[in-house]
Design an enzyme around this catalytic site. Sequence first.
Site, PDB file in Angstrom:
ATOM      1  N   LYS A  28       0.833  -1.210   0.000  1.00 22.22           N
ATOM      2  CA  LYS A  28       0.000   0.000   0.000  1.00 22.22           C
ATOM      3  C   LYS A  28       0.870   1.264   0.000  1.00 22.22           C
ATOM      4  O   LYS A  28       0.607   2.195  -0.755  1.00 22.22           O
ATOM      5  CB  LYS A  28      -0.926  -0.029   1.227  1.00 22.22           C
ATOM      6  CG  LYS A  28      -1.896   1.125   1.307  1.00 22.22           C
ATOM      7  CD  LYS A  28      -3.126   0.764   2.111  1.00 22.22           C
ATOM      8  CE  LYS A  28      -2.875   0.590   3.592  1.00 22.22           C
ATOM      9  NZ  LYS A  28      -2.547   1.849   4.300  1.00 22.22           N
ATOM     10  N   SER A  29       1.897   1.282   0.839  1.00 28.25           N
ATOM     11  CA  SER A  29       2.753   2.482   0.918  1.00 28.25           C
ATOM     12  C   SER A  29       3.427   2.761  -0.426  1.00 28.25           C
ATOM     13  O   SER A  29       3.467   3.903  -0.894  1.00 28.25           O
ATOM     14  CB  SER A  29       3.843   2.271   1.979  1.00 28.25           C
ATOM     15  OG  SER A  29       3.270   2.161   3.248  1.00 28.25           O
ATOM     16  N   ARG A 129      -9.229  12.173  12.145  1.00 29.26           N
ATOM     17  CA  ARG A 129      -7.798  11.989  12.430  1.00 29.26           C
ATOM     18  C   ARG A 129      -7.033  13.309  12.390  1.00 29.26           C
ATOM     19  O   ARG A 129      -7.398  14.237  11.681  1.00 29.26           O
ATOM     20  CB  ARG A 129      -7.201  10.968  11.435  1.00 29.26           C
ATOM     21  CG  ARG A 129      -7.833   9.591  11.612  1.00 29.26           C
ATOM     22  CD  ARG A 129      -7.278   8.571  10.662  1.00 29.26           C
ATOM     23  NE  ARG A 129      -5.884   8.266  10.945  1.00 29.26           N
ATOM     24  CZ  ARG A 129      -5.128   7.470  10.189  1.00 29.26           C
ATOM     25  NH1 ARG A 129      -5.635   6.924   9.096  1.00 29.26           N
ATOM     26  NH2 ARG A 129      -3.877   7.228  10.510  1.00 29.26           N
ATOM     27  N   SER A 174       6.529   9.107  12.412  1.00 27.46           N
ATOM     28  CA  SER A 174       5.507   9.002  11.373  1.00 27.46           C
ATOM     29  C   SER A 174       6.115   9.160   9.986  1.00 27.46           C
ATOM     30  O   SER A 174       6.609  10.239   9.625  1.00 27.46           O
ATOM     31  CB  SER A 174       4.426  10.066  11.580  1.00 27.46           C
ATOM     32  OG  SER A 174       3.603  10.118  10.430  1.00 27.46           O
ATOM     33  N   GLN A 176       4.340   9.177   7.386  1.00 26.23           N
ATOM     34  CA  GLN A 176       3.437  10.060   6.631  1.00 26.23           C
ATOM     35  C   GLN A 176       3.850  11.513   6.795  1.00 26.23           C
ATOM     36  O   GLN A 176       3.870  12.276   5.817  1.00 26.23           O
ATOM     37  CB  GLN A 176       1.998   9.853   7.097  1.00 26.23           C
ATOM     38  CG  GLN A 176       1.447   8.481   6.726  1.00 26.23           C
ATOM     39  CD  GLN A 176       0.051   8.235   7.267  1.00 26.23           C
ATOM     40  OE1 GLN A 176      -0.541   9.104   7.916  1.00 26.23           O
ATOM     41  NE2 GLN A 176      -0.478   7.054   7.009  1.00 26.23           N
ATOM     42  N   ASP A 327       1.632  -1.119  11.940  1.00 29.78           N
ATOM     43  CA  ASP A 327       0.322  -1.556  11.442  1.00 29.78           C
ATOM     44  C   ASP A 327      -0.003  -2.998  11.836  1.00 29.78           C
ATOM     45  O   ASP A 327      -1.119  -3.470  11.587  1.00 29.78           O
ATOM     46  CB  ASP A 327       0.267  -1.434   9.917  1.00 29.78           C
ATOM     47  CG  ASP A 327       0.252   0.023   9.476  1.00 29.78           C
ATOM     48  OD1 ASP A 327      -0.167   0.888  10.268  1.00 29.78           O
ATOM     49  OD2 ASP A 327       0.664   0.304   8.336  1.00 29.78           O
ATOM     50  N   LYS A 354      -4.731   5.859  14.586  1.00 28.35           N
ATOM     51  CA  LYS A 354      -4.780   5.225  13.263  1.00 28.35           C
ATOM     52  C   LYS A 354      -6.218   5.296  12.739  1.00 28.35           C
ATOM     53  O   LYS A 354      -6.997   6.110  13.203  1.00 28.35           O
ATOM     54  CB  LYS A 354      -4.269   3.785  13.371  1.00 28.35           C
ATOM     55  CG  LYS A 354      -2.794   3.693  13.716  1.00 28.35           C
ATOM     56  CD  LYS A 354      -1.956   4.227  12.579  1.00 28.35           C
ATOM     57  CE  LYS A 354      -0.481   4.223  12.909  1.00 28.35           C
ATOM     58  NZ  LYS A 354       0.303   4.882  11.876  1.00 28.35           N
ATOM     59  N   ARG A 358      -6.613   1.843  17.819  1.00 32.64           N
ATOM     60  CA  ARG A 358      -6.425   0.389  17.651  1.00 32.64           C
ATOM     61  C   ARG A 358      -6.206  -0.347  18.968  1.00 32.64           C
ATOM     62  O   ARG A 358      -6.517  -1.539  19.063  1.00 32.64           O
ATOM     63  CB  ARG A 358      -5.280   0.110  16.666  1.00 32.64           C
ATOM     64  CG  ARG A 358      -5.715   0.399  15.247  1.00 32.64           C
ATOM     65  CD  ARG A 358      -4.651   0.106  14.205  1.00 32.64           C
ATOM     66  NE  ARG A 358      -5.246   0.165  12.882  1.00 32.64           N
ATOM     67  CZ  ARG A 358      -4.555   0.290  11.746  1.00 32.64           C
ATOM     68  NH1 ARG A 358      -3.237   0.379  11.780  1.00 32.64           N
ATOM     69  NH2 ARG A 358      -5.187   0.319  10.589  1.00 32.64           N
TER      70      ARG A 358
END
Length: 450
Positions: A28-29, A129, A174, A176, A327, A354, A358
């Site tokens: 996915k990344s 988020r 992170s 991201q 994850d 997330k 979670r």
Amino acid sequence: MSSHGAPIPMTSTPCGPLTGTAPVPGDKSISHRSLILGALSVGKTEITGLLEGQDVLDTAKAMRAFGAEVTDHGQGHWSVHGVGVGGFAEPDQVIDCGNSGTGVRLIMGAMATSPISATFTGDASLNGRPMARVTNPLALFGTQAVGRADGRLPMTIVGAVDPVPVTYTVPVPSAQVKSAVLFAGLNAPGKTVVIEAEATRDHTERMFAGFGAEITVEDTDAGRVITLTGQPELKPQKIDVPRDPSSAAFPVCAALIVPGSDVLVPGIGLNPTRAGLYTTLREMGADLTYENERIEGGEPVADLRARFSPDLHGIEVPPARAASMIDEYPVLSVVAAFAKGQTVMRGVKELRVKESDRIDAMATGLRANGITVEDGPDWWVVTGLGHGNVPGGATCASHLDHRIAMSFLILGMAAQSPVHVDDGGPIATSFPIFEPLMSGLGAQLSRTAG
Ligand code: S3P
């Protein structure tokens, strides 16, 4: 509720051995980054093995909205005709990133240093988020952001007209955030420097270099120092996306807990910044072997074989490993339920922001299925009952979170009674073939409520 449409209740009934090959979808990344970098290159990037999950499809749609020509040739083969760094057009529609934090944060970075504006939104999970972690560093380039209270989507980003390069120390582990700053740095003149105290997944750094950007990484006492020279001409690439180690985690963990199982996942990416789960599982006594280790497209890849592991035991997971398996904690907590003793997970505050909280989602569902879980702000402890002793039988809320839904379905495969999830719809965001793939190995999944 499912992110798109009505909830899909699902049940996982205890099953016999899982056997065979599990060709999980593309990473996915890397899939998100392939589309965005393709859009920022001059010419045609060819991608094979792209993850065709909803998260990535939303990024493909967004790249079209910014002016790139994105074509689906079928079976994971896509091409992107890019517009070049600084060449994004202003979208005339709101950009809906669905469930994807990676999509929205990377795209915000990629458009933040161009003289255009864009408005971003997502589903109920994404709109809850935190985005300030991205808009704060983007402001240093000269970008403005106007969103809802606490930096939530929907949000409009007004790109910097005369961006300046920045030096930024990422305050949370992170990838991201790191990547959003690096994508913004592409269209800023001079050198943008990002410092991360803890190493996070490094696909952005590897892929920027692959597309021809000048980028260096130095390990220092302060952490990893990444230096990017702005305004490169990115050269289109041919990318073969490796299979996703985060998706592989589901058939692998299922094989470890279902007696008699033997499953092979071919060609999964084993970048060290992503492989923490597999190290942890081996420390717990898992029968896992890497076969045919190789390098493909700059990423380490191997075939991973997982067999039923009768003597799993709990361990203390080193907090320093958290970023490399962030994850995978939900499905690790399921394996921990079948191990003997306590599995202690610390330094995992990020799990609370997330697609869902979670720790809370897993702790609540595991307790309902007869497992003792203790938790605090940045830690949780699962007390395993050992094979054959996990009661199951409960309905778990997936909270619009694909990994929560899949984790509880894995639990049901080896529990004493079936386990139900209220909504399996979000699974399609990252692992659209989860149901047929797991059923093909021998899982008993159905679209029925508890
Ligand atoms: C991702 C980074 C991680 C991870 C997410 C994908 C990426 O998020 O949880 O699934 O592709 O950069 P954070 O960077 O917020 O930890």
